[in-house]
Design an enzyme around this catalytic site. Structure first.
Site, PDB file in Angstrom:
ATOM      1  N   GLY A 195       0.779  -1.233   0.000  1.00 59.38           N
ATOM      2  CA  GLY A 195       0.000   0.000   0.000  1.00 59.38           C
ATOM      3  C   GLY A 195       0.808   1.279   0.000  1.00 59.38           C
ATOM      4  O   GLY A 195       0.399   2.269   0.608  1.00 59.38           O
ATOM      5  N   MET A 219      -3.815  -6.621  -7.328  1.00 56.20           N
ATOM      6  CA  MET A 219      -3.247  -7.546  -8.313  1.00 56.20           C
ATOM      7  C   MET A 219      -4.280  -8.544  -8.827  1.00 56.20           C
ATOM      8  O   MET A 219      -4.002  -9.719  -9.007  1.00 56.20           O
ATOM      9  CB  MET A 219      -2.040  -8.280  -7.701  1.00 56.20           C
ATOM     10  CG  MET A 219      -0.905  -7.343  -7.328  1.00 56.20           C
ATOM     11  SD  MET A 219      -0.338  -6.299  -8.697  1.00 56.20           S
ATOM     12  CE  MET A 219       0.471  -7.518  -9.730  1.00 56.20           C
ATOM     13  N   LEU A 265      -7.672  -8.738 -11.761  1.00 56.02           N
ATOM     14  CA  LEU A 265      -8.538  -8.097 -12.742  1.00 56.02           C
ATOM     15  C   LEU A 265      -9.949  -8.063 -12.168  1.00 56.02           C
ATOM     16  O   LEU A 265     -10.440  -9.078 -11.668  1.00 56.02           O
ATOM     17  CB  LEU A 265      -8.544  -8.884 -14.053  1.00 56.02           C
ATOM     18  CG  LEU A 265      -7.278  -8.845 -14.882  1.00 56.02           C
ATOM     19  CD1 LEU A 265      -7.425  -9.748 -16.099  1.00 56.02           C
ATOM     20  CD2 LEU A 265      -6.958  -7.434 -15.311  1.00 56.02           C
ATOM     21  N   LEU A 266     -10.571  -6.916 -12.216  1.00 56.12           N
ATOM     22  CA  LEU A 266     -11.955  -6.831 -11.771  1.00 56.12           C
ATOM     23  C   LEU A 266     -12.845  -7.552 -12.774  1.00 56.12           C
ATOM     24  O   LEU A 266     -12.653  -7.424 -13.985  1.00 56.12           O
ATOM     25  CB  LEU A 266     -12.398  -5.373 -11.663  1.00 56.12           C
ATOM     26  CG  LEU A 266     -11.725  -4.523 -10.591  1.00 56.12           C
ATOM     27  CD1 LEU A 266     -12.259  -3.093 -10.656  1.00 56.12           C
ATOM     28  CD2 LEU A 266     -11.918  -5.104  -9.205  1.00 56.12           C
ATOM     29  N   ASN A 306      -6.604   3.314 -12.156  1.00 56.51           N
ATOM     30  CA  ASN A 306      -5.549   2.375 -11.787  1.00 56.51           C
ATOM     31  C   ASN A 306      -4.193   2.995 -12.084  1.00 56.51           C
ATOM     32  O   ASN A 306      -4.052   3.732 -13.066  1.00 56.51           O
ATOM     33  CB  ASN A 306      -5.721   1.075 -12.588  1.00 56.51           C
ATOM     34  CG  ASN A 306      -4.783  -0.027 -12.143  1.00 56.51           C
ATOM     35  OD1 ASN A 306      -4.355  -0.083 -10.998  1.00 56.51           O
ATOM     36  ND2 ASN A 306      -4.464  -0.923 -13.064  1.00 56.51           N
ATOM     37  N   HIS A 360      -0.170   2.078 -13.013  1.00 55.28           N
ATOM     38  CA  HIS A 360       0.553   0.980 -13.672  1.00 55.28           C
ATOM     39  C   HIS A 360       2.019   1.370 -13.840  1.00 55.28           C
ATOM     40  O   HIS A 360       2.307   2.480 -14.295  1.00 55.28           O
ATOM     41  CB  HIS A 360      -0.072   0.663 -15.038  1.00 55.28           C
ATOM     42  CG  HIS A 360       0.561  -0.524 -15.694  1.00 55.28           C
ATOM     43  ND1 HIS A 360       0.356  -1.811 -15.244  1.00 55.28           N
ATOM     44  CD2 HIS A 360       1.421  -0.620 -16.728  1.00 55.28           C
ATOM     45  CE1 HIS A 360       1.062  -2.644 -15.999  1.00 55.28           C
ATOM     46  NE2 HIS A 360       1.701  -1.933 -16.910  1.00 55.28           N
ATOM     47  N   SER A 406       1.988   5.147 -15.381  1.00 53.80           N
ATOM     48  CA  SER A 406       0.740   5.623 -15.980  1.00 53.80           C
ATOM     49  C   SER A 406      -0.391   5.557 -14.964  1.00 53.80           C
ATOM     50  O   SER A 406      -0.382   4.719 -14.063  1.00 53.80           O
ATOM     51  CB  SER A 406       0.351   4.749 -17.189  1.00 53.80           C
ATOM     52  OG  SER A 406       1.368   4.712 -18.159  1.00 53.80           O
ATOM     53  N   ASP A 414      -5.163  -3.195 -18.611  1.00 54.05           N
ATOM     54  CA  ASP A 414      -4.407  -1.937 -18.703  1.00 54.05           C
ATOM     55  C   ASP A 414      -4.601  -1.257 -20.058  1.00 54.05           C
ATOM     56  O   ASP A 414      -3.659  -0.723 -20.644  1.00 54.05           O
ATOM     57  CB  ASP A 414      -2.909  -2.188 -18.433  1.00 54.05           C
ATOM     58  CG  ASP A 414      -2.677  -2.734 -17.036  1.00 54.05           C
ATOM     59  OD1 ASP A 414      -3.363  -2.278 -16.100  1.00 54.05           O
ATOM     60  OD2 ASP A 414      -1.818  -3.618 -16.872  1.00 54.05           O
TER      61      ASP A 414
END
Length: 193
Positions: free
Chosen positions: A12, A89, A91-92, A106, A108, A135, A144
């Site tokens: 975090g 970590m 993917l929704l 998000n 990246h 990004s 992404d």
């Protein structure tokens, strides 16, 4: 005041930077909840700042979709204006993205569209590029692949390892994230086209 729910998987560090920024009275956003997909060290930051947190352990659900349904139920409790994926970590599931889009962003550790996916830093080193980046994007149903809100180039130095390069990317990610959140909160940056 823009309200944020932040989702994490690990230590975090981006969350902490966001909490520190939001602690300033003139910052136009507040973190209202922090969620994790596992017992994550970063939840300690939420506790330190007095922010409610929740955990929706991915392994406790039979499918990604079932996990996503519970994650959405937890997010709905807080009704955030913006969901920030900060080192999540996972993917929704498509249904979660569709439910909240375009109000999910998000960070990246690459200069997208270069090196998407979970191993952006490793992939940049493997490609022997001279620069990579950081990004901040709007989350869509790809990997992404959403609209880019901010990004910055970072040189790859001779002798860089995945760890050293990632450590140089992290402060840039944090700065970009804080700037993007401020710009969204002030109406200077649109999430929807």
């Amino acid at each position: 005041m823009l309200t944020l729910a932040v989702l994490i998987s690990g230590t975090g560090s981006n969350l902490r930077a966001l909490l520190e920024a939001a602690a300033h009275p003139d910052f136009p956003a507040r973190v209202v909840a922090v969620g994790a997909d596992r017992e994550a060290d970063g939840l300690a930051h939420a506790e330190e700042f007095g922010i409610p947190s929740f955990t929706v352990p991915y392994a406790a659900f039979p499918t990604r979709e079932a996990w996503g349904d519970e994650l959405a139920a937890q997010l709905d409790v807080w009704q955030p204006d913006l969901i920030v994926l900060s080192g999540l970590m996972r993917l929704l599931p498509a249904a979660v993205v569709a439910r909240y889009a375009p109000h999910i962003i998000n960070t990246h550790p690459a200069y997208l569209p270069e090196f998407p996916g979970a191993h952006g830093v490793r992939d940049a080193l493997a490609a022997s590029v001279s620069q990579t980046g950081a990004s901040v994007i709007v989350v869509d149903d790809g990997v992404d692949s959403g609209p880019i809100l901010a990004q910055e180039r970072i040189p790859v130095l001779p002798g860089d390892t995945e760890a050293t390069l990632h450590e140089r990317i992290k402060p840039v990610e944090r700065r970009l994230l804080i700037d993007v959140v401020q710009r969204i909160a002030r109406g200077e940056l649109e999430l929807a086209p």
